[in-house]
Design a protein around this motif. Structure first.
Motif, PDB file in Angstrom:
ATOM      1  N   MET A 112       0.833  -1.204   0.000  1.00  0.00           N
ATOM      2  CA  MET A 112       0.000   0.000   0.000  1.00  0.00           C
ATOM      3  C   MET A 112       0.869   1.256   0.000  1.00  0.00           C
ATOM      4  O   MET A 112       0.595   2.212  -0.722  1.00  0.00           O
ATOM      5  N   ASN A 113       1.926   1.252   0.792  1.00  0.00           N
ATOM      6  CA  ASN A 113       2.847   2.391   0.764  1.00  0.00           C
ATOM      7  C   ASN A 113       3.424   2.579  -0.639  1.00  0.00           C
ATOM      8  O   ASN A 113       3.512   3.701  -1.137  1.00  0.00           O
ATOM      9  N   GLY A 114       3.789   1.440  -1.245  1.00  0.00           N
ATOM     10  CA  GLY A 114       4.370   1.491  -2.590  1.00  0.00           C
ATOM     11  C   GLY A 114       3.404   2.085  -3.593  1.00  0.00           C
ATOM     12  O   GLY A 114       3.818   2.731  -4.561  1.00  0.00           O
ATOM     13  N   ALA A 115       2.099   1.878  -3.361  1.00  0.00           N
ATOM     14  CA  ALA A 115       1.090   2.404  -4.290  1.00  0.00           C
ATOM     15  C   ALA A 115       0.711   3.845  -3.946  1.00  0.00           C
ATOM     16  O   ALA A 115      -0.202   4.409  -4.544  1.00  0.00           O
ATOM     17  N   GLY A 116       1.396   4.421  -2.959  1.00  0.00           N
ATOM     18  CA  GLY A 116       1.136   5.826  -2.625  1.00  0.00           C
ATOM     19  C   GLY A 116      -0.050   6.026  -1.690  1.00  0.00           C
ATOM     20  O   GLY A 116      -0.513   7.153  -1.519  1.00  0.00           O
ATOM     21  N   LEU A 117      -0.543   4.941  -1.096  1.00  0.00           N
ATOM     22  CA  LEU A 117      -1.621   5.101  -0.119  1.00  0.00           C
ATOM     23  C   LEU A 117      -1.015   5.483   1.236  1.00  0.00           C
ATOM     24  O   LEU A 117       0.127   5.131   1.540  1.00  0.00           O
ATOM     25  N   GLU A 118      -1.784   6.225   2.015  1.00  0.00           N
ATOM     26  CA  GLU A 118      -1.286   6.653   3.330  1.00  0.00           C
ATOM     27  C   GLU A 118      -1.810   5.687   4.385  1.00  0.00           C
ATOM     28  O   GLU A 118      -3.020   5.613   4.611  1.00  0.00           O
ATOM     29  N   VAL A 119      -0.895   4.973   5.005  1.00  0.00           N
ATOM     30  CA  VAL A 119      -1.294   3.878   5.888  1.00  0.00           C
ATOM     31  C   VAL A 119      -0.768   4.073   7.306  1.00  0.00           C
ATOM     32  O   VAL A 119       0.417   4.345   7.506  1.00  0.00           O
ATOM     33  N   LEU A 120      -1.674   3.928   8.259  1.00  0.00           N
ATOM     34  CA  LEU A 120      -1.255   3.782   9.652  1.00  0.00           C
ATOM     35  C   LEU A 120      -1.318   2.290   9.950  1.00  0.00           C
ATOM     36  O   LEU A 120      -2.385   1.680   9.861  1.00  0.00           O
ATOM     37  N   TYR A 121      -0.182   1.725  10.284  1.00  0.00           N
ATOM     38  CA  TYR A 121      -0.106   0.281  10.509  1.00  0.00           C
ATOM     39  C   TYR A 121      -0.075   0.030  12.009  1.00  0.00           C
ATOM     40  O   TYR A 121       0.913   0.336  12.673  1.00  0.00           O
ATOM     41  N   ASP A 122      -1.176  -0.508  12.515  1.00  0.00           N
ATOM     42  CA  ASP A 122      -1.218  -0.811  13.948  1.00  0.00           C
ATOM     43  C   ASP A 122      -0.553  -2.161  14.175  1.00  0.00           C
ATOM     44  O   ASP A 122      -1.198  -3.203  14.159  1.00  0.00           O
ATOM     45  N   ASP A 123       0.761  -2.085  14.373  1.00  0.00           N
ATOM     46  CA  ASP A 123       1.580  -3.292  14.570  1.00  0.00           C
ATOM     47  C   ASP A 123       1.851  -3.531  16.048  1.00  0.00           C
ATOM     48  O   ASP A 123       2.723  -4.303  16.414  1.00  0.00           O
ATOM     49  N   ARG A 124       1.092  -2.828  16.918  1.00  0.00           N
ATOM     50  CA  ARG A 124       1.363  -2.962  18.355  1.00  0.00           C
ATOM     51  C   ARG A 124       0.994  -4.353  18.856  1.00  0.00           C
ATOM     52  O   ARG A 124       0.090  -5.002  18.340  1.00  0.00           O
ATOM     53  N   ASP A 125       1.679  -4.754  19.890  1.00  0.00           N
ATOM     54  CA  ASP A 125       1.351  -6.001  20.564  1.00  0.00           C
ATOM     55  C   ASP A 125       0.302  -5.672  21.622  1.00  0.00           C
ATOM     56  O   ASP A 125       0.604  -5.541  22.796  1.00  0.00           O
ATOM     57  N   GLU A 126      -0.933  -5.491  21.157  1.00  0.00           N
ATOM     58  CA  GLU A 126      -2.040  -5.104  22.051  1.00  0.00           C
ATOM     59  C   GLU A 126      -3.185  -6.083  21.845  1.00  0.00           C
ATOM     60  O   GLU A 126      -3.267  -6.737  20.807  1.00  0.00           O
ATOM     61  N   ARG A 127      -4.110  -6.107  22.789  1.00  0.00           N
ATOM     62  CA  ARG A 127      -5.279  -6.960  22.618  1.00  0.00           C
ATOM     63  C   ARG A 127      -6.107  -6.474  21.432  1.00  0.00           C
ATOM     64  O   ARG A 127      -6.209  -5.264  21.206  1.00  0.00           O
ATOM     65  N   PRO A 128      -6.738  -7.399  20.670  1.00  0.00           N
ATOM     66  CA  PRO A 128      -7.516  -6.984  19.495  1.00  0.00           C
ATOM     67  C   PRO A 128      -8.587  -5.957  19.857  1.00  0.00           C
ATOM     68  O   PRO A 128      -8.786  -4.991  19.132  1.00  0.00           O
ATOM     69  N   GLY A 129      -9.242  -6.155  21.014  1.00  0.00           N
ATOM     70  CA  GLY A 129     -10.307  -5.221  21.422  1.00  0.00           C
ATOM     71  C   GLY A 129      -9.793  -3.792  21.499  1.00  0.00           C
ATOM     72  O   GLY A 129     -10.452  -2.849  21.045  1.00  0.00           O
ATOM     73  N   VAL A 130      -8.626  -3.634  22.067  1.00  0.00           N
ATOM     74  CA  VAL A 130      -8.020  -2.307  22.202  1.00  0.00           C
ATOM     75  C   VAL A 130      -7.757  -1.720  20.816  1.00  0.00           C
ATOM     76  O   VAL A 130      -8.025  -0.542  20.534  1.00  0.00           O
TER      77      VAL A 130
END
Ligand code: ATP
Ligand code: MG
Length: 564
Positions: free
Chosen positions: A490-508
């Motif tokens: 997506m970055n390569g295609a020029g889209l602006e992405v926030l990647y939530d790569d945190r080690d957090e519970r899915p609910g959070v």
């Protein structure tokens, strides 16, 4: 943008001091933090929103011929003394002295600096027209900074200034701005109305405000659904429905009203509608005391009286007694020798007024017969009043002022000697216009108009980023690998992405995604690993599609209305 490496401090709870929805959500979504009253830090996501809004503004102002400049925040007092605003503006201006005890101020707005520039750089009619603008910090010691970034003491403004030879030139640049502003607010995803406004401290020949509908707004506008009349309540004209007047009286009748001072007390005692009484307010203007009259059921709008009288204040108790001979509560217009200004709707009817004696009122008072007055529009328009233009019922809405445009005329060019030579070699003052927009107010108004119980729903155009990529379990190697791949694609295609790569519970993570409100959420969960299906969800509608990993980029582009 990887969440794990970014400053996105979301909060579970609303900040204690926040009332406006945009204030609560901007703090909770980690867009801003308050440093002191009316002074804010923009965190990375907040900054990205401001950059988006400013980019839209730049494009549209450039498109009408704007040339971007940057003027200083620190101004020498002399310029403001020359325009007269050094004295005319009170505590709202931050003032300071330099080491040589010279007076300076922090720029609240830049008409003076523009006029100074025009005086130095514009010489002949050949140099005109000009359109100069900046996106620059303003400092104002606002009396009541509140509602988060809607009213702050330091804020960024886009301010443009047009310079023309004559009113026709000004009219053309004014109209160009009106249209550019509509494009800016349309593109920012706002619902707004354009209303006539009061030029106020800017002075000049006409002005309009751009108002975004929101209960968090501090302004109110009157709107006519029938003829399209729209005006700030500061000047909106209305025709209140007439009450059932008694038959015209033969003469005046004094009635005892012991201890009945307020309109409510007098009308209850005499068993009449408040609309059959007149409210008499003693005020003190620069020429001494005056009496302002509005119908008993109406409110005086102070700005309206100020336009007739100049600056004024309510009279103190002893001033009322000196001017009228009785204390407030029994004051009335009959037999008074001070200046009397009566609201337009008092031109007809028969009323109860104070008798100018203790504990007494007069019944059967006919304005024009029993007292003389100047008539002016003084009352505040109410919902249901007749439109001042066509008579159809008005509605009143609360709004946020996001921008305004002013025809300044020669108000600043004359005192600051901003002149040009015409074809005949004659010296003439430059005709100016000034045009402001508050980018922070656009962002906050967009949130006021676009949110649900879970958080912000950004318009695509001003969202901090377009896509929220969420990996359900960052510790699961297959999921993480796929998410990494999609992030790169997506970055390569020029889209602006926030990647939530945190080690957090899915609910959070899901809660945070709704709170931040980016237009699309791309979820990599177990289904992605097992079935090769990645979910793309629209924040605004909740609609969800499941696509193969290889189709995520094109699907996202299509959903965002961006061709690949
Ligand atoms: P208001 O009546 O709300 O105080 P204003 O008439 O003083 O606004 P201008 O001086 O004309 O506003 O400023 C132009 C634009 O700058 C406004 O339309 C608004 O979008 C923005 N703005 C003004 N004051 C503030 C503030 N204190 N905080 C944030 N934005 C502001
Ligand atoms: Mg203001």
């Amino acid at each position: 943008m990887r969440w794990s490496k970014s400053l996105i401090p979301t909060l579970k709870e609303d900040p204690a001091d926040a009332e406006a929805i945009s204030h609560r959500l901007m703090v909770r979504a980690g867009l801003v933090r308050q440093l002191a009253a009316g002074i804010y830090v923009y965190l990375p996501l907040g900054q990205r929103v401001m950059d988006k809004v400013n980019a839209i503004i730049r494009e549209e102002i450039n498109a009408i011929g704007g040339q971007e400049i940057t003027m200083p925040v620190l101004h020498p007092a002399e310029l403001w003394q020359q325009s007269g605003r050094w004295d005319a503006i009170g505590d709202e201006m931050f003032r300071l002295k330099d080491r040589y005890q010279r007076d300076l101020c922090l720029g609240m707005t830049h008409e003076e600096v523009i006029a100074w520039m025009a005086a130095h750089e514009v010489h002949s009619y050949r140099d005109l027209p000009q359109l100069w603008y900046q996106i620059q910090t303003k400092e104002r010691d606002e009396a009541r900074p509140k509602s988060g970034v809607l009213r702050t003491r330091e804020f960024v403004m886009k301010d443009s200034y047009s310079l023309d030879r004559d009113m026709a030139g000004l009219d053309a640049q004014y109209e160009a701005h009106r249209q550019a502003y509509c494009k800016i607010f349309d593109r920012s995803g706002l619902r707004y109305i354009v209303v006539e406004s009061d030029p106020g401290m800017m002075g000049g020949a006409g002005s309009h405000e751009f108002m975004a509908q929101s209960p968090a707004g501090e302004d109110q506008v009157a709107l006519c659904g029938s003829c399209g009349y729209a005006a700030n309540l500061e000047l909106a004209l209305s025709r209140p429905p007439a009450p059932p007047f008694p038959p015209p009286s033969a003469g005046l009748e004094e009635v005892p009203t012991p201890n009945a001072r307020t309109i409510a007390e007098v009308s209850a005692l005499l068993k009449i509608e408040p609309a059959l009484t007149i409210k008499s307010l003693v005020v003190v203007g620069k020429d001494g005391p005056a009496l302002a009259l509005v119908r008993g059921d109406q409110q005086l709008r102070e700005r309206k009286l100020e336009r007739v009288l100049g600056p004024f204040r309510p009279a103190h108790g002893d001033e009322v007694r000196d001017a009228v001979g009785v204390e407030a509560g029994f004051v009335g217009p009959v037999g008074l020798r001070i200046r009397i200004i009566a609201d337009e709707c008092l031109r007809t009817g028969c009323y109860v007024v104070g008798a100018n004696k203790p504990d007494a009122h007069l019944r059967g008072v006919v304005p024009g017969r029993d007292f003389q007055a100047e008539f002016a529009d003084l009352h505040e328009a109410n919902a249901g009043d007749g439109c001042g233009r066509c008579g159809a019922p008005l509605t009143i809405e609360r709004v946020i002022e996001v921008g305004n445009i002013f025809k300044l005329g020669i108000k600043y060019s004359v005192p600051l000697r901003a002149v040009y030579l015409d074809e005949q070699g004659q010296e003439r003052p430059i005709v100016m216009g000034s045009y402001g927009i508050g980018p922070a107010r656009i962002a906050a108004a967009a949130i006021e108009q676009n949110h649900d119980k879970d958080g912000i729903i950004w318009p695509d155009t001003i969202a901090p980023l377009q896509i929220h990529l969420l990996v359900v379990n960052a510790k699961e190697p297959k999921m993480a690998t796929l998410a990494e791949q999609l992030y790169a694609d997506m970055n390569g295609a020029g889209l602006e992405v926030l990647y939530d790569d945190r080690d957090e519970r899915p609910g959070v993570k899901f809660k945070d995604a709704d709170l931040l409100g980016l237009p699309l959420r791309v979820t990599v969960g177990s289904r992605a690993v097992k079935e090769g299906r990645v979910e793309i969800r629209r924040r605004r509608t909740g609609e969800e599609v499941a696509v193969a990993p290889g189709e995520v980029v094109t699907s996202a582009q299509r959903l965002l209305g961006r061709p690949a």
